[in-house]
Write an enzyme that holds these catalytic residues in place. Sequence first.
Site, PDB file in Angstrom:
ATOM      1  N   THR A  33      88.515  63.719  26.886  1.00 11.42           N
ATOM      2  CA  THR A  33      88.522  62.867  28.084  1.00 11.42           C
ATOM      3  C   THR A  33      89.952  62.727  28.594  1.00 11.42           C
ATOM      4  O   THR A  33      90.894  62.736  27.808  1.00 11.42           O
ATOM      5  CB  THR A  33      87.945  61.488  27.726  1.00 11.42           C
ATOM      6  OG1 THR A  33      86.571  61.654  27.366  1.00 11.42           O
ATOM      7  CG2 THR A  33      88.033  60.512  28.891  1.00 11.42           C
ATOM      8  N   SER A  35      92.846  63.500  32.153  1.00 16.34           N
ATOM      9  CA  SER A  35      93.120  64.465  33.220  1.00 16.34           C
ATOM     10  C   SER A  35      93.332  65.880  32.670  1.00 16.34           C
ATOM     11  O   SER A  35      92.934  66.858  33.313  1.00 16.34           O
ATOM     12  CB  SER A  35      94.343  64.010  34.030  1.00 16.34           C
ATOM     13  OG  SER A  35      95.459  63.819  33.191  1.00 16.34           O
ATOM     14  N   GLY A  90      92.891  65.975  25.119  1.00 19.88           N
ATOM     15  CA  GLY A  90      94.264  65.620  25.450  1.00 19.88           C
ATOM     16  C   GLY A  90      94.818  64.611  24.452  1.00 19.88           C
ATOM     17  O   GLY A  90      94.151  64.251  23.478  1.00 19.88           O
ATOM     18  N   ALA A  91      96.034  64.165  24.691  1.00 21.90           N
ATOM     19  CA  ALA A  91      96.644  63.125  23.849  1.00 21.90           C
ATOM     20  C   ALA A  91      97.682  62.389  24.676  1.00 21.90           C
ATOM     21  O   ALA A  91      98.211  62.926  25.647  1.00 21.90           O
ATOM     22  CB  ALA A  91      97.293  63.745  22.613  1.00 21.90           C
ATOM     23  N   ASP A  92      97.977  61.169  24.253  1.00 20.48           N
ATOM     24  CA  ASP A  92      99.038  60.400  24.916  1.00 20.48           C
ATOM     25  C   ASP A  92     100.393  60.663  24.278  1.00 20.48           C
ATOM     26  O   ASP A  92     101.420  60.608  24.958  1.00 20.48           O
ATOM     27  CB  ASP A  92      98.694  58.903  24.869  1.00 20.48           C
ATOM     28  CG  ASP A  92      97.390  58.634  25.602  1.00 20.48           C
ATOM     29  OD1 ASP A  92      97.316  58.927  26.793  1.00 20.48           O
ATOM     30  OD2 ASP A  92      96.425  58.186  24.952  1.00 20.48           O
ATOM     31  N   LYS A 102      95.996  58.408  20.918  1.00 16.30           N
ATOM     32  CA  LYS A 102      94.997  58.687  21.945  1.00 16.30           C
ATOM     33  C   LYS A 102      94.359  57.374  22.394  1.00 16.30           C
ATOM     34  O   LYS A 102      94.509  56.352  21.757  1.00 16.30           O
ATOM     35  CB  LYS A 102      93.914  59.629  21.409  1.00 16.30           C
ATOM     36  CG  LYS A 102      94.415  61.062  21.313  1.00 16.30           C
ATOM     37  CD  LYS A 102      93.305  62.056  20.950  1.00 16.30           C
ATOM     38  CE  LYS A 102      92.089  61.978  21.824  1.00 16.30           C
ATOM     39  NZ  LYS A 102      92.354  62.107  23.263  1.00 16.30           N
ATOM     40  N   GLY A 103      93.652  57.462  23.514  1.00 21.20           N
ATOM     41  CA  GLY A 103      92.922  56.292  23.991  1.00 21.20           C
ATOM     42  C   GLY A 103      93.445  55.749  25.299  1.00 21.20           C
ATOM     43  O   GLY A 103      92.954  54.733  25.788  1.00 21.20           O
ATOM     44  N   GLU A 111      86.052  59.932  21.016  1.00 25.64           N
ATOM     45  CA  GLU A 111      86.967  61.065  20.790  1.00 25.64           C
ATOM     46  C   GLU A 111      87.238  61.258  19.301  1.00 25.64           C
ATOM     47  O   GLU A 111      87.264  62.383  18.803  1.00 25.64           O
ATOM     48  CB  GLU A 111      88.286  60.825  21.525  1.00 25.64           C
ATOM     49  CG  GLU A 111      88.151  60.971  23.034  1.00 25.64           C
ATOM     50  CD  GLU A 111      89.393  60.555  23.803  1.00 25.64           C
ATOM     51  OE1 GLU A 111      89.536  60.998  24.942  1.00 25.64           O
ATOM     52  OE2 GLU A 111      90.213  59.790  23.270  1.00 25.64           O
TER      53      GLU A 111
HETATM   54  C1  5RP Z   1      91.549  59.394  26.631  1.00 30.61           C
HETATM   55  C2  5RP Z   1      92.657  60.079  25.945  1.00 30.61           C
HETATM   56  C3  5RP Z   1      93.372  61.134  26.703  1.00 30.61           C
HETATM   57  O1  5RP Z   1      93.254  62.326  26.022  1.00 30.61           O
HETATM   58  C4  5RP Z   1      94.814  60.764  26.832  1.00 30.61           C
HETATM   59  O2  5RP Z   1      94.892  59.490  27.450  1.00 30.61           O
HETATM   60  C5  5RP Z   1      95.592  61.794  27.663  1.00 30.61           C
HETATM   61  O3  5RP Z   1      95.189  61.709  28.987  1.00 30.61           O
HETATM   62  P1  5RP Z   1      95.762  62.680  30.103  1.00 30.61           P
HETATM   63  O4  5RP Z   1      95.337  64.055  29.737  1.00 30.61           O
HETATM   64  O5  5RP Z   1      95.123  62.173  31.371  1.00 30.61           O
HETATM   65  O6  5RP Z   1      97.259  62.529  30.121  1.00 30.61           O
HETATM   66  O7  5RP Z   1      92.980  59.824  24.823  1.00 30.61           O
HETATM   67  O8  5RP Z   1      91.029  58.345  25.866  1.00 30.61           O
END
Ligand code: 5RP
Length: 262
Positions: A33, A35, A90-92, A102-103, A111
Amino acid sequence: MTGELSPIDKAKFVAAKRAADYVEDGMRVGLGTGSTAAWLVRCLGDQVRDGGLRFKGVPTSSRTADLARKVGIEVISLDEAKWLDLTIDGADEFDGDLNLIKGGGGALLQEKIVATASDQMVVIADIGKEVEHLGAFPLPIEVIPFGWQTTQALVEETLISMDVLGRKSSMRMNGDRPFITDEGNYILDLSLQRIGNPRQLALVINQMPGVVENGLFIDICDAVVVGYGDGRVETRDINEGTVEQDRIDFIETDNLFKDLAE
Ligand code: 5RP
């Protein structure tokens, strides 16, 4: 359309495009989940429609499920799949051991369940997500609504004895209402600044009543595909100890960017 993308979006796109190569016919694949994961879903949808790729996708949120169906991916539940060949998400933040926060998109619970039920987890991220120490990005934890303020107070008190630099937390909002996860829970974002011992913190937080799950992914990720704004991609595999470099050309196709225009 790609000419209008920011360097960060280009980096996310090339990481997703490269990681789509991991998906093979007949696989059951967890779809992340956010972008970056949305780019992956679009790339895979393109390959299903135009390349004849056949696989089943297990989405990690209602948002991803909607997009996957829209681009023509066959969607099944985790209970139908039972076990997955691969999850791409994805990851933060990610560190040198490929531990993650994440999250940011609020889907950490599904996830983590989906990634843990996979033979392999591949993270896709722009280079800005790499950190030496996790924690600059606020750590999301999912809590049940019942007594959430008591849970919040307990979490903040417990953080006093943890190896972190900050311990403020805030309820995630959606406008003037609490953000509600797909499971009907709330999210608390913990501003920790630097997490000295992510493994210990993840265990301690999850022992608290009222906490459903935290956004630390420890020893779950196998490889990260890192994208750069100029089209370079680097695949780092923690099990193999390999680093592969590549370059992806931005190829604009109607299908891939269709939903962006809608
Ligand atoms: C969602 C997540 C996403 O993977 C994380 O926030 C990265 O998001 P983005 O690809 O939009 O930068 O953990 O719960």
